[in-house]
Design an enzyme around this catalytic site. Structure first.
Site, PDB file in Angstrom:
ATOM      1  N   ARG A 163     -17.997  -2.708  10.344  1.00  0.00           N
ATOM      2  CA  ARG A 163     -16.595  -2.534  10.717  1.00  0.00           C
ATOM      3  C   ARG A 163     -16.384  -1.205  11.446  1.00  0.00           C
ATOM      4  O   ARG A 163     -16.968  -0.202  11.067  1.00  0.00           O
ATOM      5  CB  ARG A 163     -15.726  -2.576   9.446  1.00  0.00           C
ATOM      6  CG  ARG A 163     -14.846  -3.803   9.403  1.00  0.00           C
ATOM      7  CD  ARG A 163     -14.187  -4.005   8.093  1.00  0.00           C
ATOM      8  NE  ARG A 163     -13.260  -2.941   7.720  1.00  0.00           N
ATOM      9  CZ  ARG A 163     -12.525  -2.968   6.619  1.00  0.00           C
ATOM     10  NH1 ARG A 163     -12.612  -4.009   5.793  1.00  0.00           N
ATOM     11  NH2 ARG A 163     -11.725  -1.977   6.323  1.00  0.00           N
ATOM     12  N   ARG A 222      -9.517   7.431   5.275  1.00  0.00           N
ATOM     13  CA  ARG A 222      -8.897   6.294   4.561  1.00  0.00           C
ATOM     14  C   ARG A 222      -8.720   6.627   3.077  1.00  0.00           C
ATOM     15  O   ARG A 222      -7.718   6.259   2.459  1.00  0.00           O
ATOM     16  CB  ARG A 222      -9.760   5.036   4.723  1.00  0.00           C
ATOM     17  CG  ARG A 222      -9.596   4.410   6.096  1.00  0.00           C
ATOM     18  CD  ARG A 222     -10.758   3.521   6.461  1.00  0.00           C
ATOM     19  NE  ARG A 222     -10.926   2.380   5.581  1.00  0.00           N
ATOM     20  CZ  ARG A 222     -12.044   1.669   5.511  1.00  0.00           C
ATOM     21  NH1 ARG A 222     -13.080   1.974   6.251  1.00  0.00           N
ATOM     22  NH2 ARG A 222     -12.114   0.645   4.696  1.00  0.00           N
ATOM     23  N   ARG A 267     -22.129  -1.476   4.146  1.00  0.00           N
ATOM     24  CA  ARG A 267     -21.343  -2.721   4.230  1.00  0.00           C
ATOM     25  C   ARG A 267     -21.570  -3.442   5.559  1.00  0.00           C
ATOM     26  O   ARG A 267     -21.646  -2.833   6.614  1.00  0.00           O
ATOM     27  CB  ARG A 267     -19.853  -2.432   4.082  1.00  0.00           C
ATOM     28  CG  ARG A 267     -19.037  -3.701   4.338  1.00  0.00           C
ATOM     29  CD  ARG A 267     -17.674  -3.661   3.800  1.00  0.00           C
ATOM     30  NE  ARG A 267     -16.848  -2.654   4.417  1.00  0.00           N
ATOM     31  CZ  ARG A 267     -15.561  -2.510   4.142  1.00  0.00           C
ATOM     32  NH1 ARG A 267     -15.000  -3.291   3.244  1.00  0.00           N
ATOM     33  NH2 ARG A 267     -14.855  -1.576   4.726  1.00  0.00           N
ATOM     34  N   ARG A 301       0.808  -1.210   0.000  1.00  0.00           N
ATOM     35  CA  ARG A 301       0.000   0.000   0.000  1.00  0.00           C
ATOM     36  C   ARG A 301       0.843   1.263   0.000  1.00  0.00           C
ATOM     37  O   ARG A 301       0.309   2.369   0.039  1.00  0.00           O
ATOM     38  CB  ARG A 301      -0.859   0.015   1.264  1.00  0.00           C
ATOM     39  CG  ARG A 301      -2.333   0.010   0.981  1.00  0.00           C
ATOM     40  CD  ARG A 301      -3.029   0.012   2.300  1.00  0.00           C
ATOM     41  NE  ARG A 301      -3.733  -1.216   2.439  1.00  0.00           N
ATOM     42  CZ  ARG A 301      -5.031  -1.295   2.635  1.00  0.00           C
ATOM     43  NH1 ARG A 301      -5.751  -0.229   2.780  1.00  0.00           N
ATOM     44  NH2 ARG A 301      -5.608  -2.455   2.723  1.00  0.00           N
TER      45      ARG A 301
HETATM   46  P1  AP5 Z   1     -15.154  -4.841  -0.185  1.00  0.00           P
HETATM   47  O1  AP5 Z   1     -14.924  -6.009  -1.056  1.00  0.00           O
HETATM   48  O2  AP5 Z   1     -15.309  -5.066   1.276  1.00  0.00           O
HETATM   49  O3  AP5 Z   1     -14.084  -3.704  -0.478  1.00  0.00           O
HETATM   50  P2  AP5 Z   1     -12.545  -3.604  -0.126  1.00  0.00           P
HETATM   51  O4  AP5 Z   1     -11.866  -3.008  -1.294  1.00  0.00           O
HETATM   52  O5  AP5 Z   1     -12.038  -4.909   0.381  1.00  0.00           O
HETATM   53  O6  AP5 Z   1     -12.639  -2.525   1.028  1.00  0.00           O
HETATM   54  P3  AP5 Z   1     -11.883  -2.437   2.410  1.00  0.00           P
HETATM   55  O7  AP5 Z   1     -12.617  -1.425   3.227  1.00  0.00           O
HETATM   56  O8  AP5 Z   1     -11.673  -3.790   3.010  1.00  0.00           O
HETATM   57  O9  AP5 Z   1     -10.531  -1.836   1.959  1.00  0.00           O
HETATM   58  P4  AP5 Z   1      -9.520  -1.093   2.809  1.00  0.00           P
HETATM   59  O10 AP5 Z   1      -8.370  -1.108   1.894  1.00  0.00           O
HETATM   60  O11 AP5 Z   1      -9.918   0.231   3.310  1.00  0.00           O
HETATM   61  O12 AP5 Z   1      -9.441  -1.970   4.151  1.00  0.00           O
HETATM   62  P5  AP5 Z   1      -8.535  -3.169   4.615  1.00  0.00           P
HETATM   63  O13 AP5 Z   1      -9.328  -4.088   5.407  1.00  0.00           O
HETATM   64  O14 AP5 Z   1      -7.733  -3.679   3.490  1.00  0.00           O
HETATM   65  O15 AP5 Z   1     -16.473  -4.095  -0.743  1.00  0.00           O
HETATM   66  C1  AP5 Z   1     -16.960  -2.910  -0.130  1.00  0.00           C
HETATM   67  C2  AP5 Z   1     -18.492  -2.905  -0.143  1.00  0.00           C
HETATM   68  O16 AP5 Z   1     -18.944  -2.795  -1.481  1.00  0.00           O
HETATM   69  C3  AP5 Z   1     -19.142  -4.182   0.407  1.00  0.00           C
HETATM   70  O17 AP5 Z   1     -20.329  -3.810   1.042  1.00  0.00           O
HETATM   71  C4  AP5 Z   1     -19.438  -5.012  -0.852  1.00  0.00           C
HETATM   72  O18 AP5 Z   1     -20.520  -5.919  -0.681  1.00  0.00           O
HETATM   73  C5  AP5 Z   1     -19.752  -3.919  -1.856  1.00  0.00           C
HETATM   74  N1  AP5 Z   1     -19.356  -4.233  -3.233  1.00  0.00           N
HETATM   75  C6  AP5 Z   1     -18.196  -4.796  -3.646  1.00  0.00           C
HETATM   76  N2  AP5 Z   1     -18.143  -4.882  -4.990  1.00  0.00           N
HETATM   77  C7  AP5 Z   1     -19.307  -4.351  -5.428  1.00  0.00           C
HETATM   78  C8  AP5 Z   1     -19.863  -4.149  -6.725  1.00  0.00           C
HETATM   79  N3  AP5 Z   1     -19.207  -4.520  -7.839  1.00  0.00           N
HETATM   80  N4  AP5 Z   1     -21.086  -3.567  -6.822  1.00  0.00           N
HETATM   81  C9  AP5 Z   1     -21.775  -3.193  -5.698  1.00  0.00           C
HETATM   82  N5  AP5 Z   1     -21.315  -3.364  -4.441  1.00  0.00           N
HETATM   83  C10 AP5 Z   1     -20.086  -3.932  -4.319  1.00  0.00           C
HETATM   84  O19 AP5 Z   1      -7.550  -2.377   5.593  1.00  0.00           O
HETATM   85  C11 AP5 Z   1      -8.048  -1.821   6.797  1.00  0.00           C
HETATM   86  C12 AP5 Z   1      -6.980  -0.985   7.447  1.00  0.00           C
HETATM   87  O20 AP5 Z   1      -5.868  -1.832   7.799  1.00  0.00           O
HETATM   88  C13 AP5 Z   1      -6.360   0.120   6.580  1.00  0.00           C
HETATM   89  O21 AP5 Z   1      -7.135   1.300   6.605  1.00  0.00           O
HETATM   90  C14 AP5 Z   1      -5.000   0.283   7.220  1.00  0.00           C
HETATM   91  O22 AP5 Z   1      -5.084   1.050   8.404  1.00  0.00           O
HETATM   92  C15 AP5 Z   1      -4.641  -1.141   7.607  1.00  0.00           C
HETATM   93  N6  AP5 Z   1      -3.880  -1.811   6.523  1.00  0.00           N
HETATM   94  C16 AP5 Z   1      -4.307  -2.836   5.725  1.00  0.00           C
HETATM   95  N7  AP5 Z   1      -3.341  -3.172   4.845  1.00  0.00           N
HETATM   96  C17 AP5 Z   1      -2.291  -2.349   5.081  1.00  0.00           C
HETATM   97  C18 AP5 Z   1      -1.012  -2.183   4.495  1.00  0.00           C
HETATM   98  N8  AP5 Z   1      -0.607  -2.926   3.447  1.00  0.00           N
HETATM   99  N9  AP5 Z   1      -0.205  -1.229   5.007  1.00  0.00           N
HETATM  100  C19 AP5 Z   1      -0.565  -0.474   6.063  1.00  0.00           C
HETATM  101  N10 AP5 Z   1      -1.770  -0.557   6.653  1.00  0.00           N
HETATM  102  C20 AP5 Z   1      -2.633  -1.479   6.172  1.00  0.00           C
HETATM  103 MG    MG Z   2     -11.288  -5.603   2.214  1.00  0.00          MG
END
Ligand code: AP5
Ligand code: MG
Length: 219
Positions: free
Chosen positions: A160, A171, A127, A88
């Site tokens: 969440r 974010r 979500r 990221r």
């Molecule tokens: P979903 O599939 O849940 O989306 P997503 O891209 O996975 O969203 P996230 O919120 O999980 O991404 P994020 O990057 O902010 O969080 P993460 O957990 O990785 O879909 C979203 C919604 O849309 C759902 O309701 C779904 O049903 C709907 N949907 C999906 N596709 C659709 C479509 N085509 N049409 C209609 N509806 C649809 O990270 C969380 C936190 O962890 C970060 O903020 C950060 O603090 C930390 N973190 C994680 N990875 C790192 C890293 N590599 N480095 C540093 N910090 C990190």
């Molecule tokens: Mg995700």
């Protein structure tokens, strides 16, 4: 097959990664899910990660990279993996490349899901996620079969903690500042494949599968 899926928060990374990992038979590794697990477990690292995540900030690179390296070293990743939400930042990508080189591992493709901010904010408002398996649902666009219950493991769905509107906006800001430079980074390496993340979920999965086939990543 070694894949990375990138995109803004709520772009659908987790949703597509679940489908693709089933189709391609590779483990789905979400750094967000790993952080949520260690937060739930109340470990020292979990407490540290939580202090960043709840503000919409990124967990420091060193901690994130070491977690991913440990995970990739496990046996189930020998034939491939699908990384969701890692790397990221440019330092994460560079250090990950160094790790891959040292271990003679080559990435096959980086999938970039494109979705505009106003769609993202609406998605996050509706979500619901399963705390056990990490699957994402949406109360309107992707509802579970039974209200509030995960189709896959039957557990209760929750909102969440970082899906509050002000945290979502933070974010998104973090994404534009720290993560969008990766688009150029992987474009230069000729690994990037772009997808419109606003189509129906299954349509996007099919498009990704077709492109991987064309790129001869899958046969
Ligand atoms: P979903 O599939 O849940 O989306 P997503 O891209 O996975 O969203 P996230 O919120 O999980 O991404 P994020 O990057 O902010 O969080 P993460 O957990 O990785 O879909 C979203 C919604 O849309 C759902 O309701 C779904 O049903 C709907 N949907 C999906 N596709 C659709 C479509 N085509 N049409 C209609 N509806 C649809 O990270 C969380 C936190 O962890 C970060 O903020 C950060 O603090 C930390 N973190 C994680 N990875 C790192 C890293 N590599 N480095 C540093 N910090 C990190
Ligand atoms: Mg995700």
């Amino acid at each position: 097959m070694r894949l990375i899926i990138i995109g803004a928060p709520g772009a659908g990374k987790g949703t597509q990664a679940v489908n693709l990992s089933e189709r391609l038979n590779v483990p789905h590794i979400s750094t967000g899910d790993i952080f949520r697990e260690i937060i739930e477990a109340g470990t020292h690292l979990g407490i540290e990660a939580k202090s960043y995540i709840e503000k919409g900030l990124l967990v420091p690179d060193e901690l994130t990279i070491s977690i991913v390296k440990d995970r990739i070293a496990k046996d189930d990743c020998k034939e491939g993996f699908l990384l969701d939400g890692f790397p990221r930042t440019i330092p994460q990508a560079e250090q990950f490349d160094e790790f891959l080189d040292n271990n003679d591992i080559k990435l096959d493709a980086v999938i970039n899901l494109e979705v505009l901010d106003d769609v993202i904010v609406k998605r996050m408002e509706g979500r619901r996620v399963c705390k056990v398996c990490g699957r994402s649902y949406h109360i309107y666009s992707n509802p579970p079969k039974a209200n509030g219950v995960c189709d896959f493991c039957g557990k209760q769905l929750v909102i969440r903690d970082d899906d509050k509107k002000e945290t979502v906006l933070e974010r998104l800001k973090t994404y534009y500042e720290k993560t969008t430079p990766l688009i150029d980074y992987y474009e230069k390496k000729k690994l990037l494949l772009h997808f419109d993340g606003t189509k129906a979920i299954s349509e996007t999965t099919e498009e990704i599968m077709e492109r991987l086939l064309k790129k001869q990543v899958v046969s």
